[in-house]
Design a protein around this motif. Structure first.
Motif, PDB file in Angstrom:
ATOM      1  N   PHE A 320       0.830  -1.216   0.000  1.00 22.96           N
ATOM      2  CA  PHE A 320       0.000   0.000   0.000  1.00 22.96           C
ATOM      3  C   PHE A 320       0.855   1.253   0.000  1.00 22.96           C
ATOM      4  O   PHE A 320       0.670   2.156  -0.821  1.00 22.96           O
ATOM      5  CB  PHE A 320      -0.922  -0.022   1.228  1.00 22.96           C
ATOM      6  N   VAL A 321       1.809   1.341   0.921  1.00 26.14           N
ATOM      7  CA  VAL A 321       2.647   2.527   1.039  1.00 26.14           C
ATOM      8  C   VAL A 321       3.481   2.740  -0.221  1.00 26.14           C
ATOM      9  O   VAL A 321       3.577   3.860  -0.747  1.00 26.14           O
ATOM     10  CB  VAL A 321       3.563   2.413   2.282  1.00 26.14           C
ATOM     11  N   SER A 322       4.074   1.667  -0.722  1.00 31.42           N
ATOM     12  CA  SER A 322       4.939   1.783  -1.897  1.00 31.42           C
ATOM     13  C   SER A 322       4.164   2.237  -3.125  1.00 31.42           C
ATOM     14  O   SER A 322       4.575   3.170  -3.837  1.00 31.42           O
ATOM     15  CB  SER A 322       5.625   0.444  -2.166  1.00 31.42           C
ATOM     16  N   ALA A 323       3.024   1.595  -3.395  1.00 30.96           N
ATOM     17  CA  ALA A 323       2.257   1.926  -4.597  1.00 30.96           C
ATOM     18  C   ALA A 323       1.640   3.315  -4.503  1.00 30.96           C
ATOM     19  O   ALA A 323       1.599   4.054  -5.501  1.00 30.96           O
ATOM     20  CB  ALA A 323       1.163   0.876  -4.810  1.00 30.96           C
ATOM     21  N   ALA A 324       1.146   3.705  -3.317  1.00 26.33           N
ATOM     22  CA  ALA A 324       0.557   5.038  -3.165  1.00 26.33           C
ATOM     23  C   ALA A 324       1.608   6.114  -3.405  1.00 26.33           C
ATOM     24  O   ALA A 324       1.346   7.127  -4.080  1.00 26.33           O
ATOM     25  CB  ALA A 324      -0.049   5.177  -1.771  1.00 26.33           C
ATOM     26  N   MET A 325       2.783   5.908  -2.885  1.00 24.65           N
ATOM     27  CA  MET A 325       3.857   6.882  -3.062  1.00 24.65           C
ATOM     28  C   MET A 325       4.321   6.924  -4.526  1.00 24.65           C
ATOM     29  O   MET A 325       4.571   8.004  -5.081  1.00 24.65           O
ATOM     30  CB  MET A 325       5.021   6.518  -2.141  1.00 24.65           C
ATOM     31  N   TYR A 326       4.428   5.762  -5.137  1.00 29.14           N
ATOM     32  CA  TYR A 326       4.873   5.706  -6.532  1.00 29.14           C
ATOM     33  C   TYR A 326       3.874   6.396  -7.455  1.00 29.14           C
ATOM     34  O   TYR A 326       4.261   7.122  -8.383  1.00 29.14           O
ATOM     35  CB  TYR A 326       5.053   4.253  -6.935  1.00 29.14           C
ATOM     36  N   GLN A 327       2.577   6.217  -7.197  1.00 28.22           N
ATOM     37  CA  GLN A 327       1.554   6.890  -7.993  1.00 28.22           C
ATOM     38  C   GLN A 327       1.595   8.397  -7.750  1.00 28.22           C
ATOM     39  O   GLN A 327       1.424   9.183  -8.685  1.00 28.22           O
ATOM     40  CB  GLN A 327       0.171   6.330  -7.624  1.00 28.22           C
ATOM     41  N   THR A 328       1.844   8.804  -6.518  1.00 30.20           N
ATOM     42  CA  THR A 328       1.936  10.222  -6.202  1.00 30.20           C
ATOM     43  C   THR A 328       3.079  10.890  -6.951  1.00 30.20           C
ATOM     44  O   THR A 328       2.977  12.047  -7.394  1.00 30.20           O
ATOM     45  CB  THR A 328       2.133  10.418  -4.683  1.00 30.20           C
ATOM     46  N   LEU A 329       4.183  10.171  -7.124  1.00 35.95           N
ATOM     47  CA  LEU A 329       5.347  10.711  -7.822  1.00 35.95           C
ATOM     48  C   LEU A 329       5.229  10.597  -9.339  1.00 35.95           C
ATOM     49  O   LEU A 329       6.183  10.926 -10.054  1.00 35.95           O
ATOM     50  CB  LEU A 329       6.614   9.992  -7.348  1.00 35.95           C
ATOM     51  N   GLY A 330       4.101  10.094  -9.819  1.00 34.20           N
ATOM     52  CA  GLY A 330       3.878  10.027 -11.258  1.00 34.20           C
ATOM     53  C   GLY A 330       4.484   8.813 -11.930  1.00 34.20           C
ATOM     54  O   GLY A 330       4.700   8.812 -13.147  1.00 34.20           O
ATOM     55  N   GLY A 331       4.750   7.771 -11.164  1.00 36.14           N
ATOM     56  CA  GLY A 331       5.313   6.559 -11.742  1.00 36.14           C
ATOM     57  C   GLY A 331       4.308   5.807 -12.593  1.00 36.14           C
ATOM     58  O   GLY A 331       3.098   5.834 -12.322  1.00 36.14           O
ATOM     59  N   GLU A 332       4.786   5.131 -13.614  1.00 37.15           N
ATOM     60  CA  GLU A 332       3.912   4.405 -14.531  1.00 37.15           C
ATOM     61  C   GLU A 332       4.117   2.891 -14.481  1.00 37.15           C
ATOM     62  O   GLU A 332       3.219   2.126 -14.835  1.00 37.15           O
ATOM     63  CB  GLU A 332       4.141   4.901 -15.968  1.00 37.15           C
ATOM     64  N   ILE A 384       0.752 -16.133   0.529  1.00 36.48           N
ATOM     65  CA  ILE A 384       0.212 -15.144   1.471  1.00 36.48           C
ATOM     66  C   ILE A 384       0.911 -13.794   1.327  1.00 36.48           C
ATOM     67  O   ILE A 384       0.261 -12.778   1.064  1.00 36.48           O
ATOM     68  CB  ILE A 384       0.339 -15.662   2.928  1.00 36.48           C
ATOM     69  N   THR A 385       2.241 -13.784   1.472  1.00 39.29           N
ATOM     70  CA  THR A 385       2.961 -12.512   1.482  1.00 39.29           C
ATOM     71  C   THR A 385       2.859 -11.786   0.138  1.00 39.29           C
ATOM     72  O   THR A 385       2.508 -10.597   0.095  1.00 39.29           O
ATOM     73  CB  THR A 385       4.443 -12.751   1.829  1.00 39.29           C
ATOM     74  N   PHE A 386       3.172 -12.477  -0.943  1.00 33.40           N
ATOM     75  CA  PHE A 386       3.152 -11.815  -2.252  1.00 33.40           C
ATOM     76  C   PHE A 386       1.744 -11.365  -2.655  1.00 33.40           C
ATOM     77  O   PHE A 386       1.574 -10.222  -3.102  1.00 33.40           O
ATOM     78  CB  PHE A 386       3.750 -12.745  -3.306  1.00 33.40           C
ATOM     79  N   PRO A 387       0.711 -12.213  -2.508  1.00 31.08           N
ATOM     80  CA  PRO A 387      -0.635 -11.727  -2.844  1.00 31.08           C
ATOM     81  C   PRO A 387      -1.069 -10.529  -1.998  1.00 31.08           C
ATOM     82  O   PRO A 387      -1.722  -9.612  -2.508  1.00 31.08           O
ATOM     83  CB  PRO A 387      -1.531 -12.949  -2.576  1.00 31.08           C
ATOM     84  N   LEU A 388      -0.737 -10.527  -0.708  1.00 30.59           N
ATOM     85  CA  LEU A 388      -1.097  -9.379   0.132  1.00 30.59           C
ATOM     86  C   LEU A 388      -0.353  -8.115  -0.312  1.00 30.59           C
ATOM     87  O   LEU A 388      -0.908  -7.012  -0.254  1.00 30.59           O
ATOM     88  CB  LEU A 388      -0.783  -9.680   1.594  1.00 30.59           C
ATOM     89  N   THR A 389       0.904  -8.277  -0.759  1.00 30.73           N
ATOM     90  CA  THR A 389       1.642  -7.117  -1.274  1.00 30.73           C
ATOM     91  C   THR A 389       0.971  -6.567  -2.525  1.00 30.73           C
ATOM     92  O   THR A 389       0.828  -5.345  -2.686  1.00 30.73           O
ATOM     93  CB  THR A 389       3.097  -7.513  -1.593  1.00 30.73           C
ATOM     94  N   VAL A 390       0.558  -7.454  -3.413  1.00 30.13           N
ATOM     95  CA  VAL A 390      -0.134  -7.028  -4.638  1.00 30.13           C
ATOM     96  C   VAL A 390      -1.449  -6.346  -4.298  1.00 30.13           C
ATOM     97  O   VAL A 390      -1.787  -5.287  -4.852  1.00 30.13           O
ATOM     98  CB  VAL A 390      -0.362  -8.240  -5.561  1.00 30.13           C
ATOM     99  N   LEU A 391      -2.211  -6.939  -3.386  1.00 30.02           N
ATOM    100  CA  LEU A 391      -3.490  -6.346  -2.986  1.00 30.02           C
ATOM    101  C   LEU A 391      -3.285  -4.963  -2.371  1.00 30.02           C
ATOM    102  O   LEU A 391      -4.004  -4.006  -2.705  1.00 30.02           O
ATOM    103  CB  LEU A 391      -4.193  -7.268  -1.987  1.00 30.02           C
ATOM    104  N   GLY A 392      -2.310  -4.842  -1.484  1.00 34.92           N
ATOM    105  CA  GLY A 392      -2.013  -3.540  -0.906  1.00 34.92           C
ATOM    106  C   GLY A 392      -1.583  -2.536  -1.952  1.00 34.92           C
ATOM    107  O   GLY A 392      -1.954  -1.348  -1.893  1.00 34.92           O
ATOM    108  N   GLY A 393      -0.805  -2.984  -2.934  1.00 32.17           N
ATOM    109  CA  GLY A 393      -0.371  -2.098  -4.004  1.00 32.17           C
ATOM    110  C   GLY A 393      -1.535  -1.592  -4.843  1.00 32.17           C
ATOM    111  O   GLY A 393      -1.590  -0.410  -5.203  1.00 32.17           O
ATOM    112  N   ILE A 394      -2.478  -2.465  -5.153  1.00 28.95           N
ATOM    113  CA  ILE A 394      -3.657  -2.059  -5.945  1.00 28.95           C
ATOM    114  C   ILE A 394      -4.488  -1.040  -5.176  1.00 28.95           C
ATOM    115  O   ILE A 394      -4.908  -0.010  -5.722  1.00 28.95           O
ATOM    116  CB  ILE A 394      -4.489  -3.294  -6.315  1.00 28.95           C
ATOM    117  N   VAL A 395      -4.717  -1.313  -3.890  1.00 35.86           N
ATOM    118  CA  VAL A 395      -5.514  -0.393  -3.077  1.00 35.86           C
ATOM    119  C   VAL A 395      -4.801   0.942  -2.920  1.00 35.86           C
ATOM    120  O   VAL A 395      -5.415   2.020  -3.049  1.00 35.86           O
ATOM    121  CB  VAL A 395      -5.799  -1.017  -1.687  1.00 35.86           C
ATOM    122  N   GLY A 396      -3.493   0.929  -2.653  1.00 34.46           N
ATOM    123  CA  GLY A 396      -2.744   2.171  -2.504  1.00 34.46           C
ATOM    124  C   GLY A 396      -2.717   2.992  -3.780  1.00 34.46           C
ATOM    125  O   GLY A 396      -2.850   4.224  -3.732  1.00 34.46           O
TER     126      GLY A 396
END
Length: 573
Positions: A320-332, A384-396
């Motif tokens: 969640f934190v990583s993807a939200a920050m990356y989207q904020t910085l304009g990452g594609e 468990i770990t990888f799917p939760l990371t992906v889910l958090g990334g999508i939500v973030g």
């Protein structure tokens, strides 16, 4: 609950040199009496396997509330090689561990009597007679003590033992009533194994007070800057009419950087992955310590089990934190961002584990993971770990997108197309100077506590003061965050807007001093050999890397909110 005459389970575990606690071997690799029906493995938790436990059956027969006089386990016929193996083990201060009704007991192989005026050489004595003193409360076993004071009746001189020698192994059992409640049996047993635990509490409090005073000094300086300097700047800046804003550009300091302060950093995908991994590890550490404050980890391997579970469950936060920050910085490249976040910590850990596990396997050590548990750990990460990371990334990512659509912009100030030229700085404003200062000050607040933590991880002690650890950790975070914010403010006043990576690396600098302390600690102990040295230095490097991610994330987060605070209050065209 037991009835009189019921069999009490006794499981042998592992052996190790006293100075090399992670160089563990199976108990029956040494010439002790083995069960005639064969060695059988006992069921173990994941945490026990991770710490090198290998529980097996034994020949010791203990029956509830039934005393037993000296009884022969077996008369072991020893070859010359087996006698030499035992001599070497005693001289290297080998210890062995076993469990009586799940209560741990640790005893030495024997003792070495140094030569004297009447003895021409060192005498080597092997422990061959064990006296079990078992405590009971009602129908439960609540304490175990085995040969607490070794005398000549418990030892056999094997100094001059030759080939085809017989060694008699004996034991006795004595029961006594105890007032220890059953639910506190393990806690009491473990505490009795930790020597001088009560004497170290005052030292812990001194360390806490030292950290608290340092934190107050730094926080006072930060508040002085925020309240007197930043607020006065903002008040003066906000009092200027809009038509006179252009003249403000003639001013100096942090206000001139409003068009560059939120410029996207280089290698932003790696920065976001590191911050996300740091947030995950920070959440994991907080969960482990808080649980330790509520219910301390007295069972062997409980901390390792808790670490695995907490790391899996906090994967959502990292993504969640990583993807939200990356989207904020304009990452594609958001998919790559999530993938890097999932591997930022587990990738290096896996590489180090492969090296250490290979070395442990070559030594025949129980520190090498069984294949089944390797598959289990990989399955837990993949399922468990990888799917939760992906889910958090999508939500973030989606939350960041919605915030941009709602507010119309990510940051309070627009960024110019052309980057501002950064003026040259003095030596005391250089990034290296900041890294050293920001790394040393937080380290000075925790180095005393590190001594006890290291004795627990790399020694026979068990760490139980999780309340003090929580206080020390929180103060460490406060010191690191405030020092980073202070230095960032100084750099902004020097018209240097490159704060993204600098704030992260400033917090991470603590790991340099941490690893230097690891090297110092190694040479203060008696560790030796390739196996123990590789475990110590490589796993210490992993911990230092994880600490760098955590402290970098905290320092970056504090700096980010500080910059948002001061730049959201100024008026720009």
């Amino acid at each position: 609950a037991y009835k009189v005459g019921d069999t009490i389970p006794v499981a042998m575990n592992k052996v190790w040199p006293f100075n090399n606690p992670h160089e563990t071997y199976p108990y029956y690799d040494f010439p002790f009496c083995q069960p005639t029906e064969g060695v059988e493995q006992h069921w173990m938790t994941l945490g026990q396997v991770l710490r090198g436990d290998r529980l097996v059956n034994s020949l010791y027969s203990i029956r509830f509330r039934t005393d037993l006089e000296a009884n022969t386990v077996c008369d072991r016929n020893m070859s010359a090689a087996e006698v030499q193996q035992l001599k070497d083990a005693v001289q290297q201060h080998y210890m062995f561990e076993f469990f009586v009704n799940d209560l741990p007991v640790v005893r030495p192989f024997g003792i070495v009597s140094p030569k004297s005026a009447t003895v021409d050489k060192d005498r080597i004595f092997l422990l061959t007679y064990m006296e079990f003193e078992v405590g009971y409360n009602g129908d439960q076993v609540v304490s175990v003590n085995v040969t607490s004071e070794m005398g000549l009746e418990h030892l056999t001189d094997i100094t001059d033992l030759g080939d085809q020698s017989f060694l008699p192994f004996k034991y006795s059992v004595k029961w006594k009533e105890s007032s220890i409640p059953y639910h506190q049996a393990l806690k009491t047993q473990v505490r009795n194994m930790v020597q001088n635990q009560h004497q170290s509490v005052n030292v812990h409090w001194l360390a806490i007070i030292n950290s608290f005073v340092l934190m107050l000094l730094i926080l006072s300086l930060l508040l002085l800057i925020i309240v007197r300097v930043v607020r006065s700047d903002l008040s003066r800046y906000l009092s200027i009419p809009d038509e006179e804003l252009n003249s403000v550009e003639e001013d100096s300091g942090w206000k001139l950087l409003h068009a560059d302060i939120f410029r996207s950093p280089v290698h932003r995908i790696f920065l976001c992955a590191a911050v996300g991994s740091g947030a995950q590890l920070f959440s994991m550490i907080m969960l482990i310590v808080i649980v330790g404050c509520i219910a301390q980890y007295y069972e062997r391997g409980a901390v390792a089990s808790a670490a695995v579970v907490c790391y899996m469950l906090t994967a959502f936060i990292g993504g969640f934190v990583s993807a939200a920050m990356y989207q904020t910085l304009g990452g594609e490249k958001w998919a790559w961002n999530i993938f890097l976040t999932a591997l930022s910590f587990t990738g290096p850990v896996f590489g180090v584990w492969c090296i250490n596990n290979t070395i442990a396997w070559g030594y025949g050590s129980t520190s090498a993971f069984p294949f089944g548990y390797i598959v289990l750990l990989f399955g837990l990460w993949a399922c468990i770990t990888f799917p939760l990371t992906v889910l958090g990334g999508i939500v973030g990512r989606r939350r960041s997108q919605k915030r941009a659509e709602t507010t119309g912009r990510m940051f309070p100030c627009k960024t110019n197309r052309l980057a501002r030229q950064v003026p040259s700085c003095h030596w005391y404003q250089a990034p290296a100077t900041q890294l050293l200062a920001v790394g040393f000050l937080p380290f000075s607040s925790i180095y005393i506590e590190l001594h006890y933590i290291f004795n627990s991880i790399w020694g026979s002690k068990i760490y139980t003061l999780y309340g003090m650890l929580l206080l020390a950790f929180l103060m460490l975070l406060c010191v690191a965050a405030t020092v980073t914010v202070l230095f960032t403010y100084f750099h902004l006043n020097a018209e240097d807007y490159r704060w993204w990576w600098r704030s992260f690396l400033s917090g991470s600098a603590l790991s340099i001093f941490f690893y230097a302390y690891c090297i110092y600690f190694y040479f203060q102990t008696g560790m030796y050999g390739l196996l123990q040295s590789s475990f110590f230095f490589l796993y210490s490097a992993v911990v230092a890397y994880g600490l760098a991610l955590v402290m970098g994330c905290v320092s970056f987060g504090a700096t980010f909110w500080f910059i948002l605070y001061i730049y959201s209050s100024i008026k720009v065209e």
